[in-house]
Scaffold this motif. Structure first.
Motif, PDB file in Angstrom:
ATOM      1  N   ASN A  88       0.827  -1.211   0.000  1.00 18.89           N
ATOM      2  CA  ASN A  88       0.000   0.000   0.000  1.00 18.89           C
ATOM      3  C   ASN A  88       0.855   1.253   0.000  1.00 18.89           C
ATOM      4  OD1 ASN A  88      -2.204  -1.642   0.034  1.00 18.89           O
ATOM      5  ND2 ASN A  88      -2.600  -1.423   2.231  1.00 18.89           N
ATOM      6  N   LEU A  89       1.942   1.217   0.748  1.00 20.46           N
ATOM      7  CA  LEU A  89       2.855   2.355   0.782  1.00 20.46           C
ATOM      8  C   LEU A  89       3.444   2.610  -0.612  1.00 20.46           C
ATOM      9  CD1 LEU A  89       4.422   4.460   2.577  1.00 20.46           C
ATOM     10  CD2 LEU A  89       6.243   2.736   2.681  1.00 20.46           C
ATOM     11  N   LEU A  90       3.832   1.543  -1.306  1.00 21.48           N
ATOM     12  CA  LEU A  90       4.368   1.690  -2.667  1.00 21.48           C
ATOM     13  C   LEU A  90       3.341   2.361  -3.569  1.00 21.48           C
ATOM     14  CD1 LEU A  90       6.019  -1.806  -3.385  1.00 21.48           C
ATOM     15  CD2 LEU A  90       7.091   0.226  -2.447  1.00 21.48           C
ATOM     16  N   GLU A  91       2.111   1.857  -3.498  1.00 27.80           N
ATOM     17  CA  GLU A  91       1.054   2.384  -4.362  1.00 27.80           C
ATOM     18  C   GLU A  91       0.769   3.849  -4.033  1.00 27.80           C
ATOM     19  OE1 GLU A  91      -0.901   0.517  -6.801  1.00 27.80           O
ATOM     20  OE2 GLU A  91       0.928  -0.655  -6.615  1.00 27.80           O
ATOM     21  N   GLU A  92       0.791   4.153  -2.750  1.00 30.69           N
ATOM     22  CA  GLU A  92       0.519   5.506  -2.267  1.00 30.69           C
ATOM     23  C   GLU A  92       1.570   6.488  -2.788  1.00 30.69           C
ATOM     24  OE1 GLU A  92      -1.603   8.275  -0.461  1.00 30.69           O
ATOM     25  OE2 GLU A  92      -2.172   6.169  -0.616  1.00 30.69           O
ATOM     26  N   VAL A  93       2.831   6.123  -2.619  1.00 26.36           N
ATOM     27  CA  VAL A  93       3.921   7.041  -2.961  1.00 26.36           C
ATOM     28  C   VAL A  93       4.109   7.134  -4.474  1.00 26.36           C
ATOM     29  CG1 VAL A  93       6.419   7.457  -2.720  1.00 26.36           C
ATOM     30  CG2 VAL A  93       5.093   6.668  -0.758  1.00 26.36           C
ATOM     31  N   LYS A  94       3.891   6.035  -5.190  1.00 27.91           N
ATOM     32  CA  LYS A  94       4.195   5.992  -6.623  1.00 27.91           C
ATOM     33  C   LYS A  94       2.987   6.300  -7.502  1.00 27.91           C
ATOM     34  CE  LYS A  94       8.498   4.465  -6.926  1.00 27.91           C
ATOM     35  NZ  LYS A  94       9.607   5.404  -7.138  1.00 27.91           N
ATOM     36  N   LYS A  95       1.798   6.524  -6.910  1.00 28.53           N
ATOM     37  CA  LYS A  95       0.617   6.660  -7.751  1.00 28.53           C
ATOM     38  C   LYS A  95       0.817   7.796  -8.742  1.00 28.53           C
ATOM     39  CE  LYS A  95      -1.829   9.363  -4.281  1.00 28.53           C
ATOM     40  NZ  LYS A  95      -2.775   9.297  -3.199  1.00 28.53           N
ATOM     41  N   PRO A  96       0.217   7.718  -9.941  1.00 25.64           N
ATOM     42  CA  PRO A  96      -0.734   6.701 -10.391  1.00 25.64           C
ATOM     43  C   PRO A  96      -0.084   5.498 -11.068  1.00 25.64           C
ATOM     44  CG  PRO A  96      -0.587   8.392 -12.052  1.00 25.64           C
ATOM     45  CD  PRO A  96       0.418   8.743 -11.007  1.00 25.64           C
ATOM     46  N   LYS A  97       1.233   5.361 -10.980  1.00 28.71           N
ATOM     47  CA  LYS A  97       1.880   4.216 -11.644  1.00 28.71           C
ATOM     48  C   LYS A  97       1.562   2.916 -10.922  1.00 28.71           C
ATOM     49  CE  LYS A  97       6.196   5.879 -11.604  1.00 28.71           C
ATOM     50  NZ  LYS A  97       7.630   5.895 -11.847  1.00 28.71           N
ATOM     51  N   ASN A  98       1.513   1.802 -11.678  1.00 29.40           N
ATOM     52  CA  ASN A  98       1.547   0.533 -10.953  1.00 29.40           C
ATOM     53  C   ASN A  98       3.002   0.077 -10.856  1.00 29.40           C
ATOM     54  OD1 ASN A  98       1.574  -0.114 -13.643  1.00 29.40           O
ATOM     55  ND2 ASN A  98       0.517  -2.050 -13.343  1.00 29.40           N
ATOM     56  N   VAL A  99       3.345  -0.375  -9.683  1.00 26.44           N
ATOM     57  CA  VAL A  99       4.737  -0.448  -9.275  1.00 26.44           C
ATOM     58  C   VAL A  99       5.329  -1.830  -9.560  1.00 26.44           C
ATOM     59  CG1 VAL A  99       6.278  -0.085  -7.323  1.00 26.44           C
ATOM     60  CG2 VAL A  99       4.125   1.150  -7.435  1.00 26.44           C
ATOM     61  N   PRO A 100       6.466  -1.902 -10.260  1.00 24.62           N
ATOM     62  CA  PRO A 100       7.144  -3.181 -10.456  1.00 24.62           C
ATOM     63  C   PRO A 100       7.569  -3.780  -9.116  1.00 24.62           C
ATOM     64  CG  PRO A 100       8.051  -1.519 -11.926  1.00 24.62           C
ATOM     65  CD  PRO A 100       7.160  -0.803 -10.944  1.00 24.62           C
ATOM     66  N   LEU A 101       7.226  -5.048  -8.950  1.00 21.63           N
ATOM     67  CA  LEU A 101       7.319  -5.653  -7.623  1.00 21.63           C
ATOM     68  C   LEU A 101       7.475  -7.163  -7.762  1.00 21.63           C
ATOM     69  CD1 LEU A 101       6.455  -5.329  -4.548  1.00 21.63           C
ATOM     70  CD2 LEU A 101       4.118  -5.551  -5.364  1.00 21.63           C
ATOM     71  N   VAL A 102       8.268  -7.780  -6.888  1.00 25.08           N
ATOM     72  CA  VAL A 102       8.198  -9.235  -6.733  1.00 25.08           C
ATOM     73  C   VAL A 102       8.048  -9.557  -5.244  1.00 25.08           C
ATOM     74  CG1 VAL A 102       9.555  -9.818  -8.816  1.00 25.08           C
ATOM     75  CG2 VAL A 102      10.720  -9.622  -6.620  1.00 25.08           C
ATOM     76  N   LEU A 103       7.347 -10.649  -4.973  1.00 21.95           N
ATOM     77  CA  LEU A 103       7.134 -11.096  -3.596  1.00 21.95           C
ATOM     78  C   LEU A 103       8.001 -12.325  -3.349  1.00 21.95           C
ATOM     79  CD1 LEU A 103       5.486 -10.867  -0.936  1.00 21.95           C
ATOM     80  CD2 LEU A 103       3.805 -12.405  -1.987  1.00 21.95           C
ATOM     81  N   VAL A 104       8.750 -12.298  -2.248  1.00 22.62           N
ATOM     82  CA  VAL A 104       9.642 -13.407  -1.915  1.00 22.62           C
ATOM     83  C   VAL A 104       9.319 -13.930  -0.518  1.00 22.62           C
ATOM     84  CG1 VAL A 104      12.034 -14.038  -1.396  1.00 22.62           C
ATOM     85  CG2 VAL A 104      11.540 -12.663  -3.421  1.00 22.62           C
TER      86      VAL A 104
END
Ligand code: GDP
Ligand code: MG
Length: 171
Positions: A100-116
Motif C-alpha cells: 500500500n505504501l508503494l502504491e501511495e507514494v508511486k501513484k498513479p503508476k503501478n509499481v514493479p514488484l516481486v514477492l519473496v
C-alpha cells in the motif's frame, strides 16, 4: 552502442526476514549467517539478462525505518522486492501495508514488484503456506518466489531479482 540500462531496486520487509542474506547471496552466491541487522547498504551489480547488460543499484533496507525514511526509499526505487519469512506470520502480514505504501507514494503508476517468501529450508517450522504466498502475489499482480538464502536450490534468488529487472524494463 546504447547505454546499458540502470535500474534501482529496493528490498523491503520486516527486520530478520533475510533481506541482507538474500542480497548477499544474489551478489556473491554465498550465504552469510550473521549480518548487522541495523545496517542499510547499497550495492552496484551488473548482470546479463535476456542478452542485455543491466546495471542494478540494490538498496538493502534495514526494515526498521520510520515512515519518512521508508517513503524516501520508495521514491528512490524503480522496482521492489518485498520479502517475508515463511516461519514468521507477522512478517507476511506486513506485506500488504508495504504494498500500500508503494502504491501511495508511486501513484498513479503501478509499481514493479516481486514477492519473496524466504527461509524455505525451514519448512518444518513454517507458518505461512505456499498457496497463501501465491494468493497474495496474485492479488498484487506480481511474481512470487519461495526461496532460501542459505540453500538457494535452483538459483531462485537470482531469478527473483532478474524477473524484477525485466518487470522494471517493461514499464
Ligand atoms: P534482514 O534483517 O532482513 O536483513 O535479515 P538477515 O539477512 O540479517 O537475516 C536474519 C537472520 O535470518 C539471520 O540469522 C540469518 O542467518 C537468517 N536467515 C536469513 N536467510 C535465511 C534462510 O534462507 N534460511 C535460514 N534458515 N535462515 C536465514
Ligand atoms: Mg539486513
Amino acid at each position: 552502442m546504447a547505454k546499458s540500462p540502470e535500474v534501482k531496486l529496493a528490498v523491503f520487509g520486516r527486520a530478520g526476514v533475510g533481506k541482507s542474506a538474500l542480497v548477499v547471496r544474489f551478489l556473491t552466491r554465498r550465504f552469510i549467517w550473521e549480518y548487522d541487522p541495523t545496517l542499510e547498504s547499497t550495492y552496484r551489480h551488473q548482470a546479463n539478462i535476456d542478452d542485455e547488460v543491466v546495471t542494478m543499484d540494490i538498496l538493502d533496507t534495514a526494515g526498521q525505518e520510520d515512515i519518512q525514511q521508508k517513503e524516501g526509499h520508495v521514491r528512490w526505487g524503480d522496482g521492489f522486492v518485498i520479502v517475508y519469512d515463511i516461519t514468521d506470520r507477522g512478517s507476511f502480514e506486513e506485506v500488504a501495508p508495504l504494498r500500500n505504501l508503494l502504491e501511495e507514494v508511486k501513484k498513479p503508476k503501478n509499481v514493479p514488484l516481486v514477492l519473496v517468501g524466504n527461509k524455505s529450508d525451514l519448512d518444518h517450522v513454517r507458518q505461512v503456506g505456499t498457496e497463501e504466498g501465491e494468493r497474495l502475489a496474485a492479488e498484487m499482480a506480481c511474481a512470487f518466489y519461495e526461496c532460501s538464502a542459505c540453500a538457494n536450490e535452483g538459483g531462485t534468488v537470482a531469478e527473483a531479482f532478474h524477473e524484477l529487472c525485466r518487470e522494471v524494463r517493461r514499464r
